[in-house]
Each structure stands twice: as structure tokens, then as C-alpha cells.
Design a protein around this motif. Structure first.
Motif, PDB file in Angstrom:
ATOM      1  N   PRO A 122       2.870  -0.296  -3.535  1.00 52.34           N
ATOM      2  CA  PRO A 122       1.745   0.631  -3.699  1.00 52.34           C
ATOM      3  C   PRO A 122       0.409   0.036  -3.261  1.00 52.34           C
ATOM      4  CG  PRO A 122       2.386  -0.301  -5.812  1.00 52.34           C
ATOM      5  CD  PRO A 122       3.401  -0.778  -4.818  1.00 52.34           C
ATOM      6  N   GLY A 123      -0.520   0.945  -2.920  1.00 53.02           N
ATOM      7  CA  GLY A 123      -1.887   0.534  -2.638  1.00 53.02           C
ATOM      8  C   GLY A 123      -2.161   0.103  -1.213  1.00 53.02           C
ATOM      9  N   MET A 124      -1.187   0.229  -0.305  1.00 51.26           N
ATOM     10  CA  MET A 124      -1.409  -0.196   1.071  1.00 51.26           C
ATOM     11  C   MET A 124      -2.296   0.801   1.814  1.00 51.26           C
ATOM     12  SD  MET A 124       2.283  -1.695   2.401  1.00 51.26           S
ATOM     13  CE  MET A 124       3.237  -0.231   1.949  1.00 51.26           C
ATOM     14  N   THR A 125      -3.143   0.291   2.704  1.00 52.30           N
ATOM     15  CA  THR A 125      -3.882   1.135   3.632  1.00 52.30           C
ATOM     16  C   THR A 125      -2.924   1.541   4.745  1.00 52.30           C
ATOM     17  OG1 THR A 125      -6.004   0.055   3.189  1.00 52.30           O
ATOM     18  CG2 THR A 125      -5.784   1.226   5.293  1.00 52.30           C
ATOM     19  N   VAL A 126      -2.721   2.848   4.925  1.00 51.63           N
ATOM     20  CA  VAL A 126      -1.788   3.333   5.942  1.00 51.63           C
ATOM     21  C   VAL A 126      -2.530   3.468   7.272  1.00 51.63           C
ATOM     22  CG1 VAL A 126      -0.225   5.196   6.610  1.00 51.63           C
ATOM     23  CG2 VAL A 126      -0.455   4.555   4.194  1.00 51.63           C
ATOM     24  N   VAL A 127      -1.940   2.889   8.327  1.00 45.81           N
ATOM     25  CA  VAL A 127      -2.540   2.931   9.656  1.00 45.81           C
ATOM     26  C   VAL A 127      -1.534   3.540  10.625  1.00 45.81           C
ATOM     27  CG1 VAL A 127      -3.670   1.623  11.486  1.00 45.81           C
ATOM     28  CG2 VAL A 127      -3.791   0.803   9.107  1.00 45.81           C
ATOM     29  N   ALA A 128      -1.868   4.716  11.155  1.00 44.00           N
ATOM     30  CA  ALA A 128      -1.000   5.363  12.135  1.00 44.00           C
ATOM     31  C   ALA A 128      -1.186   4.702  13.496  1.00 44.00           C
ATOM     32  CB  ALA A 128      -1.337   6.848  12.235  1.00 44.00           C
TER      33      ALA A 128
END
Length: 233
Positions: free
Chosen positions: A182-188
């Protein structure tokens, strides 16, 4: 859900023209029936080293030159075998029993692949970007919206774009991964990935895809992202 349970759930998936690296065994291109076992062990190790990761980079579909044989998204077999000029295998799995899963005797492999394993350009750019910005390799998780390898026709050594139905399936695994860490910054990675994640309500940053001549734009965007996030967390 534990990392082991997550992998078990992944192993249950099966569909035509899709290779599941953690469950499927290809008699022509895999080194033997142990190949999916090796890939599952690789991925379990990968997850356990990244239980406190801050960044989740998500592309669209798994490629045959990368996760198909390594068991990890945007990570090539050549890196794991220590045959990559820029990326050390320890950056991926630390001290580990690194083993290839592609068959060096298969007529489907070219000479370089037989000698050194498969290599994926996106994997090279991605891992170099992580190293260049001083980010711990264990602070970043690489993934795909559709985590399995979709291929064209009967050619297992090919890539195709995941269908809408496959992306509908894949996003469920992405949600599970985000719950697991949990808590990860999602980067597309790429606009298509960004649009797909947005469709499913996943808030994300976006960087250009490094393929098709976009490597420099990708590197610049990753540098800006890490700077904005404070570099190392």
C-alpha cells in the motif's frame, strides 16, 4: 493477502493466445517443466524485497523479451544472468540463485538469445532510469495492467496489445498488488496505460513510453517525477 497468495492467484489464470509465465510451460522455448517454478520463485523474491516500495510503474502488457522468461515485468532474462552491460542482477533480486528459463538449444532463439538470454529495450531504459536517479531498486515495483503475455496467433515469441476484456481482468490484479504494497505512487508508462488506469479510477502520474524513440522523453519525465517526489523517499 500475502505475496504467496497473490502469486497463486496469478497462476490460476489461463486464456488462449496468452502465456502465463508463473504457470505455463512452453515445450519449445522453455528450458524444461521447471521454468514456471523458477519464474514464480523469482517474482516472489522480487515482491518480498519491495514490501516498502514507494513507486509502482505500470505499462500495458507483458512482453516476450522481458517478463515472459524472467517472471518480472520490464525485466529481461539477460539482466538476471549477469549478461547486461549496465544492470547488475543484484539490483533485481539481491543475492539469489539466478537461473535462465529460456531454452538455449531451441531453434526459435537466435544466436545472441541462446548465448545470453532474452533482452528487452524497455527493461534496459527502465532499470537505467532507476539507477541514474539514485533510487533504491527495491523502492520501485514494475508491473503491467495485463500482467500476462499476450501473443499473436500461434507465435509465442511475439507481442500483441491486450484486448479490452483482458485489461478488465488485469486491473483486478493491479488492485491486489496495490493492496499488497500500500501507499505506492502509481506511474503510468505511456498515455494508453494512463487512459486505461484512469478508466478504472486509478489515480496516477504519467511518463512517456520509452519505446518508438521515446527514451529521452521518458528519462526526462522520470527525472522530473523523482525530483517532485523528493528523489529517494
Amino acid at each position: 493477502m500475502t505475496a504467496e497468495e497473490f502469486i497463486e492467484k496469478l497462476q490460476q489464470y489461463s486464456s488462449p493466445q496468452v502465456f502465463n509465465p508463473w504457470a505455463d510451460y512452453d515445450t519449445e522455448c522453455d528450458i524444461g517443466p521447471q521454468a514456471p517454478v523458477i519464474r514464480a520463485a523469482n517474482f516472489l523474491r522480487y515482491l518480498k524485497l519491495r514490501q516498502n516500495a514507494h513507486f509502482l510503474f505500470i505499462a500495458e502488457g507483458l512482453g516476450y523479451q522481458g517478463g515472459h522468461f524472467s517472471g518480472m515485468a520490464m525485466t529481461s532474462e539477460r539482466i538476471l544472468l549477469g549478461n547486461h552491460p549496465d544492470v547488475e542482477p543484484q539490483a533485481v533480486l539481491g543475492e539469489w540463485d539466478y537461473r535462465r528459463t529460456s531454452n538455449p538449444d531451441s531453434p526459435r532463439l537466435n544466436r545472441t538469445q541462446k548465448l545470453y538470454g532474452f533482452n528487452e529495450p524497455t527493461a534496459t531504459v527502465m532499470w537505467n532510469a532507476i539507477a541514474r536517479h539514485g533510487l533504491s531498486p527495491y523502492d520501485t515495483v514494475l508491473w503491467n495492467i495485463f500482467p500476462f503475455h499476450p501473443y499473436k496467433g500461434s507465435n509465442i515469441l511475439s507481442n500483441r496489445t491486450p484486448t479490452g476484456e483482458e485489461l478488465d481482468v488485469g486491473i483486478e490484479y493491479a488492485w491486489l498488488l496495490m493492496q499488497l504494497i500500500p501507499g505506492m505512487t502509481v506511474v503510468a508508462i505511456g498515455r494508453k496505460s494512463q487512459q486505461t488506469l484512469g478508466k478504472y479510477g486509478v489515480a496516477c502520474e504519467c511518463v512517456p513510453h520509452p519505446s518508438m524513440g521515446g527514451a529521452n522523453a521518458f528519462k526526462k519525465a522520470v527525472a522530473e517525477l523523482f525530483a517532485a517526489q523528493g528523489g529517494e523517499k
